[in-house]
Design a protein around this motif. Sequence first.
Motif, PDB file in Angstrom:
ATOM      1  N   PRO A  34       7.007   1.909 -22.973  1.00  0.00           N
ATOM      2  CA  PRO A  34       7.175   3.339 -23.266  1.00  0.00           C
ATOM      3  C   PRO A  34       6.300   4.263 -22.428  1.00  0.00           C
ATOM      4  O   PRO A  34       6.662   5.419 -22.215  1.00  0.00           O
ATOM      5  N   ASP A  35       5.172   3.787 -21.955  1.00  0.00           N
ATOM      6  CA  ASP A  35       4.255   4.633 -21.185  1.00  0.00           C
ATOM      7  C   ASP A  35       4.480   4.549 -19.678  1.00  0.00           C
ATOM      8  O   ASP A  35       3.830   5.260 -18.919  1.00  0.00           O
ATOM      9  N   ALA A  36       5.372   3.692 -19.237  1.00  0.00           N
ATOM     10  CA  ALA A  36       5.556   3.460 -17.803  1.00  0.00           C
ATOM     11  C   ALA A  36       6.575   4.424 -17.193  1.00  0.00           C
ATOM     12  O   ALA A  36       7.626   4.658 -17.771  1.00  0.00           O
ATOM     13  N   ASP A  37       6.229   4.971 -16.026  1.00  0.00           N
ATOM     14  CA  ASP A  37       7.214   5.792 -15.311  1.00  0.00           C
ATOM     15  C   ASP A  37       7.945   4.948 -14.263  1.00  0.00           C
ATOM     16  O   ASP A  37       8.976   5.340 -13.746  1.00  0.00           O
ATOM     17  N   LEU A  38       7.401   3.770 -13.969  1.00  0.00           N
ATOM     18  CA  LEU A  38       8.035   2.801 -13.074  1.00  0.00           C
ATOM     19  C   LEU A  38       7.808   1.423 -13.657  1.00  0.00           C
ATOM     20  O   LEU A  38       6.694   1.101 -14.076  1.00  0.00           O
ATOM     21  N   VAL A  39       8.861   0.630 -13.719  1.00  0.00           N
ATOM     22  CA  VAL A  39       8.751  -0.759 -14.169  1.00  0.00           C
ATOM     23  C   VAL A  39       9.310  -1.623 -13.066  1.00  0.00           C
ATOM     24  O   VAL A  39      10.484  -1.493 -12.698  1.00  0.00           O
ATOM     25  N   HIS A  40       8.462  -2.497 -12.519  1.00  0.00           N
ATOM     26  CA  HIS A  40       8.899  -3.441 -11.487  1.00  0.00           C
ATOM     27  C   HIS A  40       8.642  -4.837 -12.025  1.00  0.00           C
ATOM     28  O   HIS A  40       7.491  -5.232 -12.232  1.00  0.00           O
ATOM     29  N   PHE A  41       9.704  -5.589 -12.256  1.00  0.00           N
ATOM     30  CA  PHE A  41       9.597  -6.950 -12.769  1.00  0.00           C
ATOM     31  C   PHE A  41       9.863  -7.921 -11.631  1.00  0.00           C
ATOM     32  O   PHE A  41      10.956  -7.929 -11.065  1.00  0.00           O
ATOM     33  N   ALA A  42       8.864  -8.713 -11.299  1.00  0.00           N
ATOM     34  CA  ALA A  42       9.004  -9.750 -10.269  1.00  0.00           C
ATOM     35  C   ALA A  42       8.875 -11.088 -10.976  1.00  0.00           C
ATOM     36  O   ALA A  42       7.776 -11.541 -11.287  1.00  0.00           O
ATOM     37  N   GLY A  43      10.006 -11.681 -11.281  1.00  0.00           N
ATOM     38  CA  GLY A  43       9.994 -12.944 -12.014  1.00  0.00           C
ATOM     39  C   GLY A  43      11.400 -13.468 -12.217  1.00  0.00           C
ATOM     40  O   GLY A  43      12.363 -12.936 -11.672  1.00  0.00           O
ATOM     41  N   HIS A  44      11.486 -14.507 -13.015  1.00  0.00           N
ATOM     42  CA  HIS A  44      12.769 -15.144 -13.306  1.00  0.00           C
ATOM     43  C   HIS A  44      13.536 -14.377 -14.383  1.00  0.00           C
ATOM     44  O   HIS A  44      12.947 -13.893 -15.348  1.00  0.00           O
ATOM     45  N   VAL A  45      14.839 -14.315 -14.209  1.00  0.00           N
ATOM     46  CA  VAL A  45      15.753 -13.767 -15.203  1.00  0.00           C
ATOM     47  C   VAL A  45      16.821 -14.814 -15.451  1.00  0.00           C
ATOM     48  O   VAL A  45      17.347 -15.410 -14.506  1.00  0.00           O
ATOM     49  N   VAL A  46      17.125 -15.063 -16.711  1.00  0.00           N
ATOM     50  CA  VAL A  46      18.185 -16.007 -17.062  1.00  0.00           C
ATOM     51  C   VAL A  46      19.317 -15.206 -17.680  1.00  0.00           C
ATOM     52  O   VAL A  46      19.120 -14.504 -18.674  1.00  0.00           O
ATOM     53  N   SER A  47      20.467 -15.292 -17.064  1.00  0.00           N
ATOM     54  CA  SER A  47      21.636 -14.554 -17.525  1.00  0.00           C
ATOM     55  C   SER A  47      22.509 -15.458 -18.393  1.00  0.00           C
ATOM     56  O   SER A  47      22.728 -16.627 -18.064  1.00  0.00           O
TER      57      SER A  47
END
Length: 103
Positions: free
Chosen positions: A52-65
């Motif tokens: 909620p406090d972030a103006d930018l979120v960058h996720f560098a990691g694994h995603v499982v769809s």
Amino acid sequence: LLVAADDPHPGEGLFALPGVSAEVTALRAQRPAARVLEGDAATAAAFVQALPDADLVHFAGHVVSDASVPSRSRLLLSPRASRATVTFADLREVRLTPGATVI
């Protein structure tokens, strides 16, 4: 918010991501005030709490769809945490900062 979740997840058949550390280091140079979650600090609870406090979120990691049940798709965070995944159910009530960018 910069998230570096480069750990292997053997239960998912996923190996460590070698470029994540360099990626987050480069982003940190551009956004020195950004909160960084990495290693053991990259937990599902910390991630959801910081959104909620972030103006930018960058996720560098694994995603499982999960194509059959998309709401079960998930981000994988530190496997050493008591809970290492973030699902749609975790995110649907989160209110992001207006104008926030998610990458």
